[in-house]
Design a protein around this motif. Structure first.
Motif, PDB file in Angstrom:
ATOM      1  N   UNK A   1       0.820  -1.209   0.000  1.00 31.71           N
ATOM      2  CA  UNK A   1       0.000   0.000   0.000  1.00 31.71           C
ATOM      3  C   UNK A   1       0.860   1.269   0.000  1.00 31.71           C
ATOM      4  N   UNK A   2       1.926   1.264   0.783  1.00 29.82           N
ATOM      5  CA  UNK A   2       2.758   2.463   0.832  1.00 29.82           C
ATOM      6  C   UNK A   2       3.496   2.689  -0.485  1.00 29.82           C
ATOM      7  N   UNK A   3       3.819   1.602  -1.183  1.00 30.70           N
ATOM      8  CA  UNK A   3       4.453   1.747  -2.489  1.00 30.70           C
ATOM      9  C   UNK A   3       3.510   2.390  -3.500  1.00 30.70           C
ATOM     10  N   UNK A   4       2.221   2.227  -3.319  1.00 29.61           N
ATOM     11  CA  UNK A   4       1.241   2.896  -4.173  1.00 29.61           C
ATOM     12  C   UNK A   4       1.087   4.370  -3.812  1.00 29.61           C
ATOM     13  N   UNK A   5       1.712   4.796  -2.731  1.00 31.71           N
ATOM     14  CA  UNK A   5       1.685   6.207  -2.366  1.00 31.71           C
ATOM     15  C   UNK A   5       0.826   6.557  -1.172  1.00 31.71           C
ATOM     16  N   UNK A   6       0.236   5.556  -0.505  1.00 29.46           N
ATOM     17  CA  UNK A   6      -0.577   5.847   0.679  1.00 29.46           C
ATOM     18  C   UNK A   6       0.267   6.546   1.745  1.00 29.46           C
ATOM     19  N   UNK A   7      -0.364   7.442   2.481  1.00 22.47           N
ATOM     20  CA  UNK A   7       0.309   8.158   3.559  1.00 22.47           C
ATOM     21  C   UNK A   7       0.297   7.381   4.867  1.00 22.47           C
ATOM     22  N   UNK A   8      -0.626   6.432   4.987  1.00 21.27           N
ATOM     23  CA  UNK A   8      -0.770   5.632   6.201  1.00 21.27           C
ATOM     24  C   UNK A   8      -1.574   4.397   5.838  1.00 21.27           C
ATOM     25  N   UNK A   9      -1.612   3.446   6.757  1.00 19.67           N
ATOM     26  CA  UNK A   9      -2.438   2.255   6.585  1.00 19.67           C
ATOM     27  C   UNK A   9      -3.329   2.117   7.812  1.00 19.67           C
ATOM     28  N   UNK A  10      -4.370   1.304   7.673  1.00 15.89           N
ATOM     29  CA  UNK A  10      -5.220   1.026   8.828  1.00 15.89           C
ATOM     30  C   UNK A  10      -5.461  -0.465   8.959  1.00 15.89           C
TER      31      UNK A  10
END
Length: 264
Positions: free
Chosen positions: A225-234
């Motif tokens: 998810x972070x590689x797709x550019x998300x700023x955070x995960x839940x």
């Protein structure tokens, strides 16, 4: 948005560590947030039905299908009490709100503003009862109504997030993200299901703070998810399992180069 950090100016964003505990109907209360707090930077309470159409739908879901739902006599007082309990925790609090009408939403957004809490508008719930009254993911098919809800909460002074799904047929989620940003949303909480690439499309289309959700359990899912550019995960269902939260926190801290001890 993104890791550059220049665009996100709201003091609640970005939260640290870059992990949120996601709301679970009937389960995500202040005690749940307290148990998750050592491993997360934010915890979203709720979902809470705040007007009569959504409360009627929630009652039906409880009575007919034994679902867990928050159904306090006074939703506003419940929101106030729950958020007051998490005020002194070292996390950014949030409240996931389900409503068809605007005035109850405005009142609960006022409460969120007082408690420096994120007001998260639920455009995510797929339960038929909730969709039939015009709440939950039905809002994705009526983006003007969703935009009106976002504008109402933003005008109350709240930090506004919208929780969405990506797999609703015919719905342009990046387009919706642009629309809600234009009327005052600060963040979007994306349940990516099997459409993880939509996260990258939203990142490219907006300056919203993007929280990615669904199947976040370990280093591999966090990095995807972070590689797709998300700023955070839940983290959703396993948010009551410290071992999972700790794995996710360690992975996000490593990605963003932040100290493992974290904290806001």
């Amino acid at each position: 948005m993104g890791e550059t950090g220049e665009v996100v100016t709201d003091p609640s964003l970005p939260f640290r560590p870059r992990v949120a505990a996601a709301s679970l109907s009937g389960a995500s209360d202040a005690a749940w947030a307290k148990s998750a707090a050592p491993s997360v930077g934010a915890a979203v309470l709720g979902g809470l039905a705040v007007d009569e159409p959504t409360r009627t739908a929630a009652r039906t879901m409880v009575e007919d299908r034994d679902r867990e739902e928050f159904l306090p006599d006074d939703p506003l007082a419940f929101a106030e009490q729950q958020l007051a309990e998490v005020t002194d925790m070292s996390i950014v609090p949030g409240l996931n709100v389900r409503s068809r009408t605007l005035e109850p939403l405005r009142r609960v957004a006022d409460v969120c503003t007082v408690h420096d809490a994120i007001c998260e508008i639920n455009a995510h719930c797929r339960q038929a009862e909730m969709c039939d009254v015009g709440a939950g993911q039905s809002l994705l098919r009526e983006p003007d109504r969703l935009a009106a809800q976002v504008a109402t909460a933003a005008e109350a002074g709240a930090t506004v997030s919208v929780k969405v799904r990506t797999e609703v047929p015919g719905v342009d989620v990046p387009g919706i993200a642009r629309k809600i940003e234009q009327v005052g949303a600060d963040a979007i909480h994306v349940d990516a299901m099997d459409s993880e690439g939509v996260v990258a499309e939203i990142v490219a289309a907006t300056d919203l703070f993007v929280i990615a959700n669904n199947g976040v359990r370990d280093r591999g899912t966090v990095r995807e998810y972070l590689a797709y550019g998300a700023d955070a995960v839940s983290v959703g269902r396993p948010s009551d399992r410290p071992v999972v939260l700790d794995r996710v926190r360690d992975a996000t801290d490593a990605w963003f180069g932040e100290p493992m001890e974290g904290g806001r």
